[in-house]
Design a protein around this motif. Structure first.
Motif, PDB file in Angstrom:
ATOM      1  N   GLU A 120     -13.322  16.772  17.485  1.00  0.00           N
ATOM      2  CA  GLU A 120     -13.400  17.693  16.344  1.00  0.00           C
ATOM      3  C   GLU A 120     -14.850  18.038  16.007  1.00  0.00           C
ATOM      4  OE1 GLU A 120     -11.538  14.778  16.170  1.00  0.00           O
ATOM      5  OE2 GLU A 120      -9.655  15.799  16.619  1.00  0.00           O
ATOM      6  N   LYS A 121     -15.730  17.038  16.039  1.00  0.00           N
ATOM      7  CA  LYS A 121     -17.135  17.286  15.722  1.00  0.00           C
ATOM      8  C   LYS A 121     -17.784  18.202  16.764  1.00  0.00           C
ATOM      9  CE  LYS A 121     -18.092  13.103  13.083  1.00  0.00           C
ATOM     10  NZ  LYS A 121     -18.887  11.872  12.986  1.00  0.00           N
ATOM     11  N   ILE A 122     -17.473  17.957  18.033  1.00  0.00           N
ATOM     12  CA  ILE A 122     -18.038  18.798  19.094  1.00  0.00           C
ATOM     13  C   ILE A 122     -17.506  20.224  18.977  1.00  0.00           C
ATOM     14  CG2 ILE A 122     -18.081  19.179  21.592  1.00  0.00           C
ATOM     15  CD1 ILE A 122     -18.235  16.168  21.938  1.00  0.00           C
TER      16      ILE A 122
ATOM     17  N   LYS B 268     -15.327  30.056  20.573  1.00  0.00           N
ATOM     18  CA  LYS B 268     -15.734  30.924  21.687  1.00  0.00           C
ATOM     19  C   LYS B 268     -16.435  30.140  22.783  1.00  0.00           C
ATOM     20  CE  LYS B 268     -16.733  35.700  20.589  1.00  0.00           C
ATOM     21  NZ  LYS B 268     -17.757  36.638  20.145  1.00  0.00           N
ATOM     22  N   ASN B 269     -17.394  29.313  22.390  1.00  0.00           N
ATOM     23  CA  ASN B 269     -18.160  28.546  23.372  1.00  0.00           C
ATOM     24  C   ASN B 269     -17.309  27.470  24.047  1.00  0.00           C
ATOM     25  OD1 ASN B 269     -20.586  29.946  23.053  1.00  0.00           O
ATOM     26  ND2 ASN B 269     -21.134  28.727  21.264  1.00  0.00           N
ATOM     27  N   ILE B 270     -16.359  26.893  23.323  1.00  0.00           N
ATOM     28  CA  ILE B 270     -15.463  25.906  23.928  1.00  0.00           C
ATOM     29  C   ILE B 270     -14.634  26.569  25.023  1.00  0.00           C
ATOM     30  CG2 ILE B 270     -13.443  24.429  23.516  1.00  0.00           C
ATOM     31  CD1 ILE B 270     -16.001  23.172  22.508  1.00  0.00           C
ATOM     32  N   LEU B 271     -14.157  27.790  24.770  1.00  0.00           N
ATOM     33  CA  LEU B 271     -13.394  28.503  25.793  1.00  0.00           C
ATOM     34  C   LEU B 271     -14.260  28.822  27.008  1.00  0.00           C
ATOM     35  CD1 LEU B 271     -11.293  30.911  23.544  1.00  0.00           C
ATOM     36  CD2 LEU B 271     -10.518  28.852  24.737  1.00  0.00           C
ATOM     37  N   LYS B 272     -15.525  29.187  26.773  1.00  0.00           N
ATOM     38  CA  LYS B 272     -16.445  29.450  27.886  1.00  0.00           C
ATOM     39  C   LYS B 272     -16.675  28.188  28.708  1.00  0.00           C
ATOM     40  CE  LYS B 272     -19.184  33.093  25.664  1.00  0.00           C
ATOM     41  NZ  LYS B 272     -20.522  33.409  25.125  1.00  0.00           N
ATOM     42  N   ILE B 273     -16.809  27.058  28.022  1.00  0.00           N
ATOM     43  CA  ILE B 273     -17.045  25.786  28.716  1.00  0.00           C
ATOM     44  C   ILE B 273     -15.821  25.388  29.536  1.00  0.00           C
ATOM     45  CG2 ILE B 273     -17.341  23.305  28.325  1.00  0.00           C
ATOM     46  CD1 ILE B 273     -19.229  24.091  26.001  1.00  0.00           C
ATOM     47  N   LYS B 274     -14.635  25.571  28.971  1.00  0.00           N
ATOM     48  CA  LYS B 274     -13.418  25.230  29.707  1.00  0.00           C
ATOM     49  C   LYS B 274     -13.228  26.134  30.926  1.00  0.00           C
ATOM     50  CE  LYS B 274     -10.772  23.063  26.037  1.00  0.00           C
ATOM     51  NZ  LYS B 274      -9.559  23.091  25.215  1.00  0.00           N
TER      52      LYS B 274
ATOM     53  N   LEU C  91     -25.998  14.702  16.434  1.00  0.00           N
ATOM     54  CA  LEU C  91     -24.732  14.021  16.694  1.00  0.00           C
ATOM     55  C   LEU C  91     -24.835  13.078  17.883  1.00  0.00           C
ATOM     56  CD1 LEU C  91     -21.666  13.675  16.167  1.00  0.00           C
ATOM     57  CD2 LEU C  91     -21.311  15.588  17.729  1.00  0.00           C
ATOM     58  N   LEU C  92     -25.436  13.536  18.961  1.00  0.00           N
ATOM     59  CA  LEU C  92     -25.518  12.727  20.176  1.00  0.00           C
ATOM     60  C   LEU C  92     -26.727  11.808  20.194  1.00  0.00           C
ATOM     61  CD1 LEU C  92     -24.464  15.427  22.769  1.00  0.00           C
ATOM     62  CD2 LEU C  92     -23.070  13.608  21.799  1.00  0.00           C
ATOM     63  N   GLU C  93     -27.639  11.988  19.252  1.00  0.00           N
ATOM     64  CA  GLU C  93     -28.868  11.200  19.161  1.00  0.00           C
ATOM     65  C   GLU C  93     -29.647  11.253  20.469  1.00  0.00           C
ATOM     66  OE1 GLU C  93     -27.482   7.361  17.933  1.00  0.00           O
ATOM     67  OE2 GLU C  93     -27.146   8.011  15.887  1.00  0.00           O
ATOM     68  N   SER C  94     -29.694  12.450  21.060  1.00  0.00           N
ATOM     69  CA  SER C  94     -30.373  12.618  22.333  1.00  0.00           C
ATOM     70  C   SER C  94     -30.784  14.072  22.506  1.00  0.00           C
ATOM     71  CB  SER C  94     -29.448  12.214  23.485  1.00  0.00           C
ATOM     72  OG  SER C  94     -30.032  12.529  24.713  1.00  0.00           O
TER      73      SER C  94
ATOM     74  N   HIS D 238     -14.733  14.468  25.960  1.00  0.00           N
ATOM     75  CA  HIS D 238     -13.922  14.881  24.821  1.00  0.00           C
ATOM     76  C   HIS D 238     -13.261  16.247  24.971  1.00  0.00           C
ATOM     77  CE1 HIS D 238     -15.201  11.463  22.434  1.00  0.00           C
ATOM     78  NE2 HIS D 238     -16.442  11.695  22.833  1.00  0.00           N
ATOM     79  N   ILE D 239     -13.812  17.143  25.762  1.00  0.00           N
ATOM     80  CA  ILE D 239     -13.304  18.515  25.819  1.00  0.00           C
ATOM     81  C   ILE D 239     -12.640  18.833  27.164  1.00  0.00           C
ATOM     82  CG2 ILE D 239     -13.921  20.964  25.660  1.00  0.00           C
ATOM     83  CD1 ILE D 239     -14.198  19.511  22.990  1.00  0.00           C
ATOM     84  N   LEU D 240     -13.349  18.575  28.247  1.00  0.00           N
ATOM     85  CA  LEU D 240     -12.871  18.979  29.566  1.00  0.00           C
ATOM     86  C   LEU D 240     -11.837  18.001  30.108  1.00  0.00           C
ATOM     87  CD1 LEU D 240     -16.296  19.958  31.115  1.00  0.00           C
ATOM     88  CD2 LEU D 240     -14.587  21.482  30.160  1.00  0.00           C
TER      89      LEU D 240
END
Length: 102
Positions: A34-36, A43-49, A75-78, A91-93
């Motif tokens: 959810e945070k990601i 839109k960007n999540i669909l592009k990544i998938k 969030l990722l501390e990096s 988490h997504i792919l």
């Protein structure tokens, strides 16, 4: 209550506020889907998938707004893009994209 009473109250409040502040800073962030999704946006999540290679995913990450990149780094501390790709894979792919060691 006189001046000395106010001084005592201030002396007690400042350390307690500092303690609460330190707890909030030192609390570890848990990376969730959810945070990601909130940071990247739909839109960007669909592009990544839809991306087939790691380079396409890197382009989407690099095209994020400055504020989105800042939230992602927090969030990722990096600052490393490989950590972002690793979190996206986790988490997504659904499929794993092979990460090339540079």
């Amino acid at each position: 209550m006189g001046d000395s009473g106010l001084i005592v109250i201030v002396m007690m409040v400042i350390p307690s506020m500092a303690f609460v502040f330190l707890i909030t800073i030192l609390k570890t962030q848990k990376v969730t889907k959810e945070k990601i999704e909130k940071i990247f946006g739909e839109k960007n999540i669909l592009k990544i998938k839809a991306a087939k290679t790691e380079e396409e995913i890197k382009e989407v990450i690099r095209s994020l707004h400055k504020s989105q990149k800042k939230k992602l780094k927090t969030l990722l501390e990096s600052h490393d893009i490989r950590d972002v790709i690793k979190a996206l894979e986790e988490h997504i792919l659904e499929k794993k994209i092979e990460i090339h060691k540079d």
